[in-house]
Structures are given as C-alpha cells and as structure tokens.
Design a protein around this motif. Structure first.
Motif, short mmCIF file in Angstrom:
data_model
loop_
_atom_site.label_atom_id
_atom_site.label_comp_id
_atom_site.label_asym_id
_atom_site.label_seq_id
_atom_site.Cartn_x
_atom_site.Cartn_y
_atom_site.Cartn_z
N THR A 1 0.81 -1.22 0.00
CA THR A 1 0.00 0.00 0.00
C THR A 1 0.83 1.27 0.00
O THR A 1 0.56 2.21 -0.75
CB THR A 1 -0.94 0.01 1.23
OG1 THR A 1 -1.72 -1.18 1.24
CG2 THR A 1 -1.85 1.22 1.20
N LEU A 2 1.86 1.31 0.85
CA LEU A 2 2.64 2.53 1.01
C LEU A 2 3.91 2.58 0.16
O LEU A 2 4.38 3.66 -0.18
CB LEU A 2 3.01 2.73 2.48
CG LEU A 2 1.86 2.85 3.48
CD1 LEU A 2 2.40 3.16 4.87
CD2 LEU A 2 0.85 3.90 3.04
N LEU B 1 -2.96 6.19 10.25
CA LEU B 1 -3.28 5.42 9.04
C LEU B 1 -4.54 4.58 9.21
O LEU B 1 -5.37 4.47 8.29
CB LEU B 1 -2.10 4.51 8.67
CG LEU B 1 -0.87 5.18 8.07
CD1 LEU B 1 0.29 4.20 8.01
CD2 LEU B 1 -1.18 5.74 6.68
N THR C 1 -7.84 7.00 9.93
CA THR C 1 -8.31 7.71 8.74
C THR C 1 -8.56 6.78 7.55
O THR C 1 -8.78 7.23 6.43
CB THR C 1 -7.28 8.78 8.33
OG1 THR C 1 -6.01 8.15 8.09
CG2 THR C 1 -7.12 9.83 9.42
N LYS C 2 -8.52 5.49 7.80
CA LYS C 2 -8.84 4.46 6.81
C LYS C 2 -7.92 4.47 5.59
O LYS C 2 -8.33 4.10 4.48
CB LYS C 2 -10.31 4.58 6.36
CG LYS C 2 -11.30 4.33 7.48
CD LYS C 2 -12.73 4.31 6.97
CE LYS C 2 -13.69 3.98 8.10
NZ LYS C 2 -15.10 3.91 7.64
N GLN C 3 -6.69 4.90 5.79
CA GLN C 3 -5.72 4.81 4.70
C GLN C 3 -5.20 3.38 4.53
O GLN C 3 -4.70 3.02 3.47
CB GLN C 3 -4.55 5.77 4.97
CG GLN C 3 -4.95 7.24 4.98
CD GLN C 3 -3.76 8.13 5.27
OE1 GLN C 3 -2.78 8.16 4.52
NE2 GLN C 3 -3.83 8.87 6.37
#
Length: 331
Positions: free
Chosen positions: A182-183, A289, A292-294
């Motif tokens: 993801t990141l 993360l 904030t639902k990242q």
C-alpha cells in the motif's frame, strides 16, 4: 476489575484485581480493545520477558480516558487513545541517543508492570497518543503491531522495483505485506507459510504469490526477505534464497537458539539486519493510518474474546488451528 494474568508456563488465569491508583502524571484509560501479540504467546509458552509473577498481561490497546492526574495537561476525559507500551531503561547508550527501541533493557507493559488485558490501566501521559476521529475503535487496537510493520518497511527501504519474500504470515507478516504493497508499491511479494488459511489472508493483504514451502519454486531468489516465523528451518531457507548482495530482515523472536552458516553470508555478501519494534513517530503514523482508513486491517481480526475467556484465547492461539490470525479482547 477482571484481568487476564500470567501465573506460569501455560498457566493463564482470569482474576479480580484492584483498579490502579492514579499518579499525578498519569491518565486512567478504560480499555476498549486489546490484542494478543506474538510476544504474549512467547510468555505463555516459555515465560520469556516476564519480570513479575503473577502479572496482568498485554500491551496492545486502545481505550478512552476516564480520569486524569493533577499534572496532566494534554489529555481530557473522553479522549480516545492508543498506548505506547515500551518501557525503556532511560540510562543505556541507546536511550541517551533517543533510540528507545534498541534499549538494552527494553521492557513492555504486561512484562515489567501491569498490562492491558483488564478493564483499566494507568499510563503516563507521555506514553499515550490521541486517536483522530474514527468510526471503528476496534481497528485502532492494531496500531501497535502496524507500527512494527512500518518500522520493518522503513529499515528495508522497499521500492517499486523490489521482489520481496515474507516468511511467516502471522499478524506481523501480514501487516508487513499490507504496508509494503500500500505505502511502498512493492513490485512483487511472495508470502511463504505452511497454513493455507494464512496464505489466503496474505493474498487479501496484497501478496502477489504464495508458497506453502520453499520447494515451490526451486532456484528463485530474492533481493530482500523478511523472516517473521522465528524457527531454524525458516531462517536457513530464507538465507539460502537470497540473491547476491541480498538482505535478510529479521523481525522474529526466536524461542530456541539457532545456528548460522557464515559461509553463505561471506560468499554472497549478504546482509542480516535486525528490526526491533518501532519509534514513537511510527506508532503515531500507524494510529493515523488506521483511524483515517488509509490502511485496512480489519480482515486480520479473526477472533474476539471477553476477558472471562482469556484462558481459551491463549489455548486457541497456541493450538494447531492456523485459521486464527489476530485475537483481540473486548473488556
């Protein structure tokens, strides 16, 4: 109040204990959710790390501020908070440099003092992080293990060209896959585990390929491998699958001593790198993360238990049932 307490190897009991008293610089937190960590399982099986017996276990938690000490200024009643459970010595060379995660005497809540597998915990104000507004408090309970994964990926310096293997798809392995994909946008992630159920979770997390063992693709090598299983065989196999100039990132706690063949390290110019817990900044980032639902970590939670079921939770996690990933208590 009820608490899940360690009395000895594989001897976990649910008992009534007194609610802690509050010091001037402390915050009383009503625990909302608390997760069982792999290190809790090491305590359960081997008695590792534990200082006091009996002791209330647990260090991963999210909760609500219910009371504040007279000297507390940065928190108010009703705040949702995550705890930083690290207890550094404050005296060693690492601590003096501010590298608390490499403290020579690093301990944790639930090992050196009362843990969070209970209804209330008193925590120093400097060891709490306010959680941004969020709809699902339960997921924020995974901020601490997510911080471990952030630390691994930071040290490994993953990038979009990397072909990575993650050995062991327990919660830390799975969270590392999520972060790497993801990141960091890692090109390819191969998840390796004996459990079919865990490998299915790895695919959900973002794994490109899955192997049940190292015989799945003979000759395949990786520039970076994360060892998150913690046994002799996985260490040896991971080392053998590194390409020349490759790096092995060791994140496991090993219950037994292992032996290392130095010749493969020399001949391939391999690096072995340790990754220990996280920094304060990484725990803050992990909290944000999730809140904030990242990053979605919800699928990792496979079981929820009340405190009264504490003994059953540990027995299940220590069993051959590998459908279990993350277990959380809901005090």
């Amino acid at each position: 109040m009820k608490a899940v307490r360690y009395h000895g190897i594989k001897d976990v009991r649910v008992e009534e204990i007194e609610k802690p008293s509050l010091k001037p610089d402390e915050v009383m937190v009503k625990v909302s959710f608390a997760g069982i960590c792999g290190s809790d399982l090491h305590i359960y099986r081997k008695g590792m790390f534990i200082v006091n017996i009996p002791e209330t276990m647990g260090h991963e938690f999210v909760g609500v501020v219910e009371e504040i000490g007279q000297a507390v200024r940065n928190f108010k009643i009703g705040d949702l908070v995550v705890g930083d459970p690290r207890v550094p010595c404050e005296r060693c060379t690492s601590c003096k440099k501010g590298s608390y995660n490499t403290c020579s005497g690093l301990g944790f809540l639930g090992e050196v003092s009362q843990g969070c597998f209970t209804e209330y915990i008193a925590v120093k104000q400097t060891k709490l992080i306010i959680v941004p507004a969020t709809e699902d408090i339960k997921l924020v309970g995974l901020a601490e293990p997510l911080a471990v994964a952030l630390h691994i990926c930071e040290i490994a310096d993953f990038n979009t060209k990397d072909e990575v293997a993650i050995v062991g798809t327990g919660p830390i392995g799975l969270l590392t896959i999520i972060v790497a994909k993801t990141l960091y946008g890692v090109k390819s992630i191969t998840a390796i585990d004996l459990s079919e159920e865990r490998l299915k979770l790895a695919v959900t997390a973002g794994a490109t390929l899955t192997w049940k063992n190292f015989d799945s693709n003979p000759g395949k090598e990786f520039g970076k491998i994360v060892e998150a299983a913690g046994v002799q065989s996985t260490f040896n196999n991971a080392l053998s699958r590194l390409s020349d100039h490759g790096s092995l990132y060791m994140v496991s706690i090993f219950e037994k001593d292992i032996t290392i063949d130095p010749n493969i390290i020399v001949s391939k110019e391999i690096k072995i790198v340790g990754c220990n817990v996280y920094t304060t900044e990484e725990l803050q980032k992990a909290t944000e993360l999730i809140a904030t639902k990242q990053i979605d970590v919800g699928f990792l939670i496979t079981n929820e238990f009340s405190l009264e079921e504490g003994k059953n939770a540990f027995e299940l996690l220590n069993s051959d049932d590998k459908t279990v990933a993350k277990i959380i208590f809901r005090p």
